[in-house]
Design an enzyme around this catalytic site. Structure first.
Site, mmCIF file in Angstrom:
data_model
loop_
_atom_site.group_PDB
_atom_site.id
_atom_site.type_symbol
_atom_site.label_atom_id
_atom_site.label_comp_id
_atom_site.label_asym_id
_atom_site.label_seq_id
_atom_site.Cartn_x
_atom_site.Cartn_y
_atom_site.Cartn_z
ATOM 1 N N CYS A 23 38.482 40.188 43.792
ATOM 2 C CA CYS A 23 38.018 41.328 44.655
ATOM 3 C C CYS A 23 38.297 42.844 43.496
ATOM 4 O O CYS A 23 36.803 42.790 43.090
ATOM 5 C CB CYS A 23 38.879 41.806 46.021
ATOM 6 S SG CYS A 23 39.399 40.422 47.255
HETATM 7 C C1 UGA Z 1 42.885 42.821 47.120
HETATM 8 C C2 UGA Z 1 43.735 43.397 47.906
HETATM 9 O O1 UGA Z 1 45.795 44.111 47.309
HETATM 10 C C3 UGA Z 1 43.883 43.857 49.105
HETATM 11 O O2 UGA Z 1 43.978 44.878 49.786
HETATM 12 C C4 UGA Z 1 41.808 43.519 49.891
HETATM 13 O O3 UGA Z 1 42.042 43.500 51.097
HETATM 14 C C5 UGA Z 1 41.610 42.754 48.307
HETATM 15 O O4 UGA Z 1 42.010 42.899 47.093
HETATM 16 C C6 UGA Z 1 40.232 42.609 48.774
HETATM 17 O O5 UGA Z 1 38.959 43.317 48.546
HETATM 18 O O6 UGA Z 1 39.856 41.624 49.410
HETATM 19 P P1 UGA Z 1 44.017 40.105 45.901
HETATM 20 O O7 UGA Z 1 42.892 40.040 45.690
HETATM 21 O O8 UGA Z 1 44.281 39.130 47.177
HETATM 22 O O9 UGA Z 1 44.261 41.723 47.418
HETATM 23 O O10 UGA Z 1 45.300 40.822 45.299
HETATM 24 P P2 UGA Z 1 46.734 42.009 44.738
HETATM 25 O O11 UGA Z 1 48.182 41.478 45.308
HETATM 26 O O12 UGA Z 1 46.621 42.585 45.349
HETATM 27 O O13 UGA Z 1 47.126 41.255 43.272
HETATM 28 C C7 UGA Z 1 45.863 41.713 42.271
HETATM 29 C C8 UGA Z 1 46.088 41.169 40.663
HETATM 30 O O14 UGA Z 1 46.676 42.523 40.525
HETATM 31 C C9 UGA Z 1 46.528 39.970 40.825
HETATM 32 O O15 UGA Z 1 46.207 39.497 39.385
HETATM 33 C C10 UGA Z 1 48.475 40.699 40.664
HETATM 34 O O16 UGA Z 1 48.911 39.383 40.016
HETATM 35 C C11 UGA Z 1 48.167 41.400 39.789
HETATM 36 N N1 UGA Z 1 49.165 42.366 40.468
HETATM 37 C C12 UGA Z 1 49.205 43.328 41.258
HETATM 38 C C13 UGA Z 1 50.052 42.868 38.841
HETATM 39 O O17 UGA Z 1 49.278 43.089 38.045
HETATM 40 N N2 UGA Z 1 51.130 43.584 39.150
HETATM 41 C C14 UGA Z 1 51.200 44.270 40.306
HETATM 42 O O18 UGA Z 1 52.745 45.398 40.636
HETATM 43 C C15 UGA Z 1 50.816 43.606 41.532
#
Ligand code: UGA
Length: 440
Positions: free
Chosen positions: A261
């Site tokens: 995403c």
């Molecule tokens: C993301 C959004 O959080 C959702 O709200 C959205 O609906 C979704 O995309 C989408 O567009 O469908 P997702 O891709 O499942 O969800 O993953 P996240 O949990 O948001 O993490 C994304 C990335 O950020 C991961 O690689 C994670 O490791 C990284 N991350 C997250 C960090 O490096 N630090 C953080 O503090 C949080």
């Protein structure tokens, strides 16, 4: 026979978003038909097996009894259709609407035969203006078809939970009467509901993802500066998070964001903005910093192993985040590409994502966590819980995700924090005192 179902819904596209939406509505008492072009996926779902790993979805699918089919004609037995097809990127970052186009064309063909009103809901993430310019034209001659945009905010790993307890429901409507139908469908969800026009609803989704991605690149940048100055960015983030305007979530600095995403959506918003003649400077930098961030691990690695050729480098974690087997845009990809280019031998372990990763990199060795730790150096790429229980004491570790017990490694270097190889270095007394004050 009395129909016990509240509504008849069809969901087109049974990926994480579609399948979660289908199962979620079925659990809420609606009759749901899921449609997908992939016969293997449809067969699995029809047998009550989830084709993807997603927490709780397998069990919920068994309970929900959704119907699955490849035949679009089945849509005639529903009154509301959710379009949940994937919207990948073209090479230049712009949105690739090929699957949306295919599904919309078929849906419109089928709806020509329908005698009763039908609501089409765009749930896929599509750039602002797409529904008006690229979807509505297919239905323009069908008087009794209405259009809404209903973006999802589901995180992989907690998608069903996020569906059942959403932070908000956004309803973009072509006309209020169609929005009313969608509102009705969500009547027993407790959360704020926002009703707006179609392109605003589309933008809300992009703005939300772009903001979160920006927050991540921001904290990673603060982390990079902090590392240079001998400051622990996690202590900085903890104190920042107490400010309600900032919030404590999404401040875990590390090697950046992956997944299906954020990288794709920010790139698509950049491309959409550029089509209008506007250059989105912040968003372009968010992506650039995110491209560079994983490669910082290699710079740190070279501090300890200057020549990587012929050395064995281990990776802990291949999934783009913990609790998923999804490797799309995983930070492990550019790291392994760079290691292989430098002539290092790569071995890797991930609790769930090895089969998926093997399809991308068949040439590297897949092994156990213990074997990985026996490499010349180990890089932590995904913060799986189980990595906190490993014995790092004989290893050189470059930690990209702040796994606490990695601090006990022979040498541990954090990507945006010091790690333990600077132990013994004096920290200024006033800094120590202020860190103690914010510690809770
Ligand atoms: C993301 C959004 O959080 C959702 O709200 C959205 O609906 C979704 O995309 C989408 O567009 O469908 P997702 O891709 O499942 O969800 O993953 P996240 O949990 O948001 O993490 C994304 C990335 O950020 C991961 O690689 C994670 O490791 C990284 N991350 C997250 C960090 O490096 N630090 C953080 O503090 C949080």
């Amino acid at each position: 026979m009395v129909d016990l179902y509240k509504n008849k819904i069809s969901v087109i596209g049974l990926g994480v978003v579609g399948l979660t939406t289908a199962v979620g509505f079925a659990l809420k008492g609606h009759r749901v038909i899921g449609i997908d072009i992939d016969p293997e996926k449809v067969m699995k779902i029809a047998q009550g097996m989830s084709p993807i790993y997603e927490k709780g979805l397998g069990e919920a699918l068994k309970k929900s009894r959704i119907h699955a089919a490849i035949d679009f004609e089945q849509i005639l037995d529903s009154d509301i259709s959710f379009l949940c097809c994937g919207t990948p990127s073209n090479g230049d970052g712009s949105i690739d609407l090929r699957y949306m186009k295919g599904a919309t064309e078929q849906l419109a063909e089928v709806l020509k035969k329908k005698k009763t009103p039908h609501l089409v809901v765009v749930r896929s993430t599509v750039v602002p203006g797409t529904t008006e310019d690229r979807i509505i034209p297919y239905f323009k001659d069908l008087a009794e078809v209405g259009i809404c945009v209903n973006p999802e905010f589901l995180r992989e790993g907690t998608a069903l939970e996020d569906f059942m307890s959403p932070s908000r429901i956004v309803i973009g409507e072509s006309e209020p009467r169609w929005g009313d139908i969608l509102l009705d469908l969500y009547d027993d969800f407790v959360c704020p509901v926002l009703r707006t026009n179609l392109r605003t609803a589309e933008m809300i989704k992009y703005a939300s993802n772009a903001f979160l991605a920006t927050k991540l690149s921001f904290i990673n940048e603060i982390g990079n500066i902090s590392k240079k100055l001998g400051i622990d960015v996690y202590e900085v983030a903890t104190a920042m998070g107490y400010d309600k305007r900032i919030g404590s979530e999404f401040l875990r600095a590390g090697i950046g964001f992956g997944g299906s995403c954020f990288p794709k959506d920010v790139a698509a918003l950049v491309a959409r903005a550029e089509e209008t003649g506007y250059i989105p400077k912040i968003l372009k930098e968010v992506l650039q910093l995110n491209r560079e961030q994983p490669l910082r691990m290699l710079e740190l690695l070279r501090k300890h192993i200057p020549e990587l050729r012929g050395k064995t480098i281990g990776l802990l974690g291949l999934a783009f985040k913990p609790d998923t087997d999804d490797v799309r845009e995983s930070r492990a990809i550019p790291i392994i590409e760079a290691l292989v280019k430098e002539g290092a031998k790569v071995r890797a372990y991930d609790p769930w994502a090895m089969p998926n990763f093997q399809k991308l990199f068949p040439q590297i060795e897949y092994t156990s966590a213990q074997e990985v730790l026996a490499s010349d150096a180990t890089l932590i790429v995904t913060e799986w819980d189980e990595f906190n229980c490993l014995d790092y004491s004989n290893s050189i570790v470059i930690d990209g995700r702040r796994v606490d017990s990695a601090q006990k490694a022979r040498i541990c270097e954090g990507v945006c924090w010091e790690g333990n190889n600077n132990v013994g270095k004096e920290k200024p007394a006033d800094l120590m005192a202020s860190l103690d004050r914010i510690r809770i």
